[in-house]
Design a protein around this motif. Structure first.
Motif, mmCIF file in Angstrom:
data_model
loop_
_atom_site.group_PDB
_atom_site.id
_atom_site.type_symbol
_atom_site.label_atom_id
_atom_site.label_comp_id
_atom_site.label_asym_id
_atom_site.label_seq_id
_atom_site.Cartn_x
_atom_site.Cartn_y
_atom_site.Cartn_z
ATOM 1 N N TYR A 1 2.486 53.148 -1.766
ATOM 2 C CA TYR A 1 3.566 52.169 -1.737
ATOM 3 C C TYR A 1 4.410 52.268 -0.477
ATOM 4 O O TYR A 1 5.343 51.500 -0.289
ATOM 5 C CB TYR A 1 4.466 52.324 -2.968
ATOM 6 N N TRP A 2 4.088 53.199 0.382
ATOM 7 C CA TRP A 2 4.844 53.358 1.621
ATOM 8 C C TRP A 2 4.048 52.826 2.798
ATOM 9 O O TRP A 2 2.939 53.250 3.067
ATOM 10 C CB TRP A 2 5.173 54.839 1.847
ATOM 11 N N ARG A 3 4.616 51.832 3.473
ATOM 12 C CA ARG A 3 4.058 51.315 4.722
ATOM 13 C C ARG A 3 2.567 51.007 4.601
ATOM 14 O O ARG A 3 1.730 51.512 5.340
ATOM 15 C CB ARG A 3 4.289 52.321 5.857
ATOM 16 N N ASN A 4 2.248 50.138 3.657
ATOM 17 C CA ASN A 4 0.852 49.799 3.373
ATOM 18 C C ASN A 4 0.546 48.372 3.849
ATOM 19 O O ASN A 4 0.942 47.400 3.204
ATOM 20 C CB ASN A 4 0.592 49.919 1.876
ATOM 21 N N PRO A 5 -0.160 48.206 4.970
ATOM 22 C CA PRO A 5 -0.441 46.870 5.509
ATOM 23 C C PRO A 5 -1.331 46.003 4.617
ATOM 24 O O PRO A 5 -1.419 44.798 4.837
ATOM 25 C CB PRO A 5 -1.153 47.171 6.842
ATOM 26 N N THR A 6 -2.014 46.600 3.638
ATOM 27 C CA THR A 6 -2.906 45.802 2.790
ATOM 28 C C THR A 6 -2.183 45.172 1.613
ATOM 29 O O THR A 6 -2.768 44.360 0.898
ATOM 30 C CB THR A 6 -4.065 46.667 2.252
ATOM 31 N N ARG B 1 -7.544 52.734 3.317
ATOM 32 C CA ARG B 1 -6.588 51.649 3.457
ATOM 33 C C ARG B 1 -6.187 51.043 2.109
ATOM 34 O O ARG B 1 -5.364 50.130 2.060
ATOM 35 C CB ARG B 1 -7.118 50.563 4.391
ATOM 36 N N HIS B 2 -6.768 51.565 1.021
ATOM 37 C CA HIS B 2 -6.419 51.086 -0.317
ATOM 38 C C HIS B 2 -6.088 52.267 -1.245
ATOM 39 O O HIS B 2 -6.760 52.476 -2.259
ATOM 40 C CB HIS B 2 -7.567 50.265 -0.905
ATOM 41 N N PRO B 3 -5.067 53.059 -0.927
ATOM 42 C CA PRO B 3 -4.765 54.231 -1.758
ATOM 43 C C PRO B 3 -4.374 53.875 -3.184
ATOM 44 O O PRO B 3 -4.721 54.602 -4.123
ATOM 45 C CB PRO B 3 -3.613 54.910 -1.012
ATOM 46 N N ILE B 4 -3.651 52.787 -3.379
ATOM 47 C CA ILE B 4 -3.240 52.401 -4.736
ATOM 48 C C ILE B 4 -4.461 52.048 -5.571
ATOM 49 O O ILE B 4 -4.592 52.476 -6.728
ATOM 50 C CB ILE B 4 -2.246 51.232 -4.688
#
Length: 218
Positions: A85-90, A112-115
């Motif tokens: 949720y921190w600084r996620n461009p996607t 690029r998709h940690p969530i």
């Protein structure tokens, strides 16, 4: 079990609408914010139906549940979600981050998709731990949603002129960009606060799992 299948199918369909031409049709007819409001109501209603159907579905064992899996996997899932949720461009509405000099920072260097990967770990751990048909359908739905979601999110972002530069130094699958030498881990960007928040949420849910969900987590 038929009701659970129908509810899961509806839940998945509601989340794939934004990636189809139907979204543009609905936005044109309703307007952007009325569409978002209607979409949220329908998605929440589908989720509520899915949860109710899961609770009322019969228990039909498929294999002996691997009860230790969530204990081993879930801490990583919650850390990924908390850091994602921190600084996620996607994420929706975060296209401006793609214009920065270094758009892939923190956990984004790993995937690029940690969530979404956190959600996949959460769902997959429950499928393996429960070992029954209704859990395979219910949690499998979330696993499918998150897995396909990463692909659809990448597809939607490709129209952004800054996407190619971002994709060149990141990967969907965790650690692939690092293994290929396209990026590197910078631990100070990840820090300790967000991973600690993720672990704290895991510990709280683990301790209260039986009270909240009526089932032991192990």
């Amino acid at each position: 079990m038929t009701t659970l299948l129908a509810a899961t199918a509806l839940f998945l369909l509601t989340h794939f609408v934004p990636s189809t031409p139907l979204r543009a049709v609905l936005v044109k007819a309703l307007g952007e914010w009325p569409y978002r409001g209607l979409y949220s109501v329908v998605a929440l209603a589908a989720l509520a139906w899915m949860i109710s159907a899961y609770a009322n579905a019969p228990h039909e064992p498929l294999w002996n549940g691997l009860r230790f899996v969530p204990v081993a996997v879930m801490p990583f899932a919650f850390v990924l979600i908390a850091c994602g949720y921190w600084r996620n461009p996607t994420m929706v509405g975060a296209d401006k981050l793609l214009k920065s000099d270094d758009p892939a920072r923190g956990m984004i260097r790993i995937t690029r998709h940690p969530i979404m990967w956190g959600l996949m770990l959460w769902a997959g751990a429950h499928v393996l731990a429960r070992g029954d048909l209704k859990s395979a359908i219910f949690f499998g739905g979330f696993l499918l949603l998150a897995g396909l979601g990463t692909i659809l999110m990448d597809s939607r972002k490709k129209s952004n002129p800054d996407w190619a530069r971002f994709a060149a130094v990141t990967s969907n699958f965790p650690f692939v960009a690092l293994a290929q030498g396209r990026n590197r881990i910078v631990w100070r960007e990840i820090g300790w606060l967000r991973p600690l928040i993720g672990l704290a949420v895991f510990a709280a849910l683990f301790a209260a799992h039986s009270w909240l969900f009526g089932a032991r987590p192990y």
